[in-house]
Motif scaffolding. Structure first.
Motif, PDB file in Angstrom:
ATOM      1  N   ILE A 167     -28.191  45.225  52.835  1.00 51.68           N
ATOM      2  CA  ILE A 167     -29.476  44.225  52.818  1.00 51.68           C
ATOM      3  C   ILE A 167     -29.732  43.459  53.967  1.00 51.68           C
ATOM      4  N   VAL A 168     -28.739  42.918  54.636  1.00 56.20           N
ATOM      5  CA  VAL A 168     -29.013  42.168  55.718  1.00 56.20           C
ATOM      6  C   VAL A 168     -29.649  43.127  56.949  1.00 56.20           C
ATOM      7  N   THR A 169     -28.721  44.329  57.054  1.00 58.86           N
ATOM      8  CA  THR A 169     -29.121  45.236  58.086  1.00 58.86           C
ATOM      9  C   THR A 169     -30.318  46.033  57.710  1.00 58.86           C
ATOM     10  N   GLN A 170     -30.730  46.086  56.628  1.00 58.74           N
ATOM     11  CA  GLN A 170     -31.787  47.040  56.262  1.00 58.74           C
ATOM     12  C   GLN A 170     -31.215  48.481  56.300  1.00 58.74           C
ATOM     13  N   GLN A 171     -29.957  48.572  56.035  1.00 60.74           N
ATOM     14  CA  GLN A 171     -29.645  50.046  56.048  1.00 60.74           C
ATOM     15  C   GLN A 171     -29.765  50.536  54.671  1.00 60.74           C
ATOM     16  N   ALA A 172     -30.400  51.927  54.702  1.00 54.05           N
ATOM     17  CA  ALA A 172     -30.889  52.780  53.538  1.00 54.05           C
ATOM     18  C   ALA A 172     -29.538  52.850  52.437  1.00 54.05           C
ATOM     19  N   LEU A 173     -30.216  52.457  51.097  1.00 60.40           N
ATOM     20  CA  LEU A 173     -29.227  52.622  50.140  1.00 60.40           C
ATOM     21  C   LEU A 173     -28.620  53.985  49.841  1.00 60.40           C
ATOM     22  N   ASP A 174     -29.051  54.863  50.354  1.00 61.96           N
ATOM     23  CA  ASP A 174     -28.528  56.486  50.127  1.00 61.96           C
ATOM     24  C   ASP A 174     -27.608  56.869  51.349  1.00 61.96           C
ATOM     25  N   VAL A 178     -20.894  52.420  55.825  1.00 63.92           N
ATOM     26  CA  VAL A 178     -20.391  52.070  56.959  1.00 63.92           C
ATOM     27  C   VAL A 178     -19.711  50.713  57.349  1.00 63.92           C
ATOM     28  N   ALA A 179     -19.853  49.749  56.325  1.00 65.19           N
ATOM     29  CA  ALA A 179     -19.463  48.473  56.385  1.00 65.19           C
ATOM     30  C   ALA A 179     -17.806  48.466  55.942  1.00 65.19           C
ATOM     31  N   TRP A 188     -19.482  36.938  57.925  1.00 61.06           N
ATOM     32  CA  TRP A 188     -20.451  35.835  57.868  1.00 61.06           C
ATOM     33  C   TRP A 188     -21.797  36.526  58.223  1.00 61.06           C
ATOM     34  N   ILE A 189     -22.618  35.676  57.506  1.00 65.02           N
ATOM     35  CA  ILE A 189     -24.078  36.138  57.925  1.00 65.02           C
ATOM     36  C   ILE A 189     -24.810  34.556  57.854  1.00 65.02           C
ATOM     37  N   ALA A 190     -25.911  34.700  58.444  1.00 64.30           N
ATOM     38  CA  ALA A 190     -26.794  33.375  58.901  1.00 64.30           C
ATOM     39  C   ALA A 190     -28.299  33.756  58.403  1.00 64.30           C
ATOM     40  N   HIS A 191     -28.804  32.652  58.039  1.00 64.24           N
ATOM     41  CA  HIS A 191     -30.258  32.958  57.916  1.00 64.24           C
ATOM     42  C   HIS A 191     -31.104  31.936  58.877  1.00 64.24           C
ATOM     43  N   THR A 195     -35.477  35.232  58.777  1.00 60.53           N
ATOM     44  CA  THR A 195     -34.388  36.762  58.419  1.00 60.53           C
ATOM     45  C   THR A 195     -32.884  36.399  58.300  1.00 60.53           C
ATOM     46  N   TRP A 196     -32.273  37.314  57.616  1.00 58.01           N
ATOM     47  CA  TRP A 196     -30.711  37.188  57.761  1.00 58.01           C
ATOM     48  C   TRP A 196     -30.201  38.027  58.828  1.00 58.01           C
ATOM     49  N   SER A 197     -29.097  37.664  59.197  1.00 55.02           N
ATOM     50  CA  SER A 197     -28.452  38.482  60.436  1.00 55.02           C
ATOM     51  C   SER A 197     -26.923  38.282  60.196  1.00 55.02           C
TER      52      SER A 197
END
Length: 217
Positions: A167-174, A178-179, A188-191, A195-197
Motif C-alpha cells: 500500500i505504501v509503495t503502491q506495489q501491484a497486488l498481483d 518483495v518485502a 517504520w512508515i511515516a505520513h 503521503t505515506w513513505s
C-alpha cells in the motif's frame, strides 16, 4: 520525534511460533509464541527501551502471538494495548493449518490460484487479496485519522505487513512479494500530511546486538 504534522507508525511482526518453524500456514489460527518467540519479544522490548523510543499508543492484532509480543513491549511503559482485529493476518481459508510442503498436493487447484495471486479468490472461505488489501488500508486510514502527528506502535503479522508495504509503495497486488518481514522486525512508515513513505523496513539489528547483553564480563 515526529514533527507536528508527521505521523509515524512502527509496525512489528510478532515473535516466532512453532507453526512458523514448521512452515505451517497460520492465518487466523490462534497459535501462541514459542520459547524463542518470547525471547525475541523480550529482546525487542529491551532494545526499544535502550534506544529511547517513545510511543503515544500501542495497537495489536487480537491474535495471541501478536498480543503477547505487544504486551511484552508495553509492560515497561505501563501502557494499555488497543487490540484490533483489522491487524490480523490474512485468513487463508482451506490453506490454514497446512504445511507449505503439503499444500500443493492436498489442495492443488487452490494452491495454484494462491501462487498466481488470483486477486478475487478467497482460498475456499478465507479472504481474497482484494478484501485483505481493503482491510489493511482501512486500518492504516483509521490510525492516521485517530492519531495524526503521533508515534504509534502496531504489532501485526508477516502477510499483513507485506500488504502494508504494498500500500505504501503502491506495489501491484498481483506482483511477487518483495518485502521481507522477519519475526519481531521493526518496520517504520511515516505520513507527512500528504503521503505515506517507508522509513526503515525489516530491521532486526536488536536481535543480534542484544545477544551481547547476556555475556557476563
Amino acid at each position: 520525534m515526529p514533527t507536528h504534522h508527521q505521523t509515524r507508525i512502527c509496525f512489528v511482526r510478532h515473535g516466532e511460533t512453532d507453526w512458523n518453524v514448521q512452515k505451517r500456514m497460520q492465518g487466523h489460527t490462534d497459535i501462541p509464541l514459542n520459547a524463542h518467540g518470547v525471547m525475541q519479544a523480550e529482546r525487542l522490548a529491551k532494545a526499544l527501551l535502550r534506544t529511547g523510543h517513545r510511543f503515544d499508543c500501542i495497537y495489536s492484532s487480537d491474535l495471541e502471538r501478536a498480543f503477547h509480543t505487544a504486551k511484552t513491549i508495553a509492560q515497561p511503559h505501563s501502557m494499555e494495548i488497543t487490540a484490533h482485529p483489522d491487524l490480523r493476518e490474512r485468513h487463508v481459508g482451506k490453506l490454514q493449518g497446512l504445511l507449505l510442503a503439503d499444500a500443493p498436493q492436498l489442495e492443488p487447484e487452490l494452491w495454484q490460484r494462491h501462487l498466481v495471486r488470483d486477486l478475487d479468490f478467497d482460498l475456499g472461505g478465507g479472504e481474497s487479496i482484494v478484501q485483505f488489501h481493503d482491510r489493511m488500508k482501512r486500518m492504516l486510514d483509521h490510525l492516521l485519522m485517530k492519531h495524526t502527528g503521533e508515534q504509534i506502535l502496531a504489532v501485526s503479522h508477516g502477510g499483513a505487513l507485506d500488504m502494508i508495504y504494498r500500500i505504501v509503495t503502491q506495489q501491484a497486488l498481483d506482483a511477487e512479494r518483495v518485502a521481507v518481514v522477519p519475526n519481531t522486525s521493526l518496520n517504520w512508515i511515516a505520513h507527512d500530511g500528504n503521503t505515506w513513505s517507508i522509513e526503515r523496513w525489516g530491521d532486526t539489528s536488536h536481535l543480534t546486538d542484544s545477544v551481547l547483553d547476556n555475556i557476563e564480563i
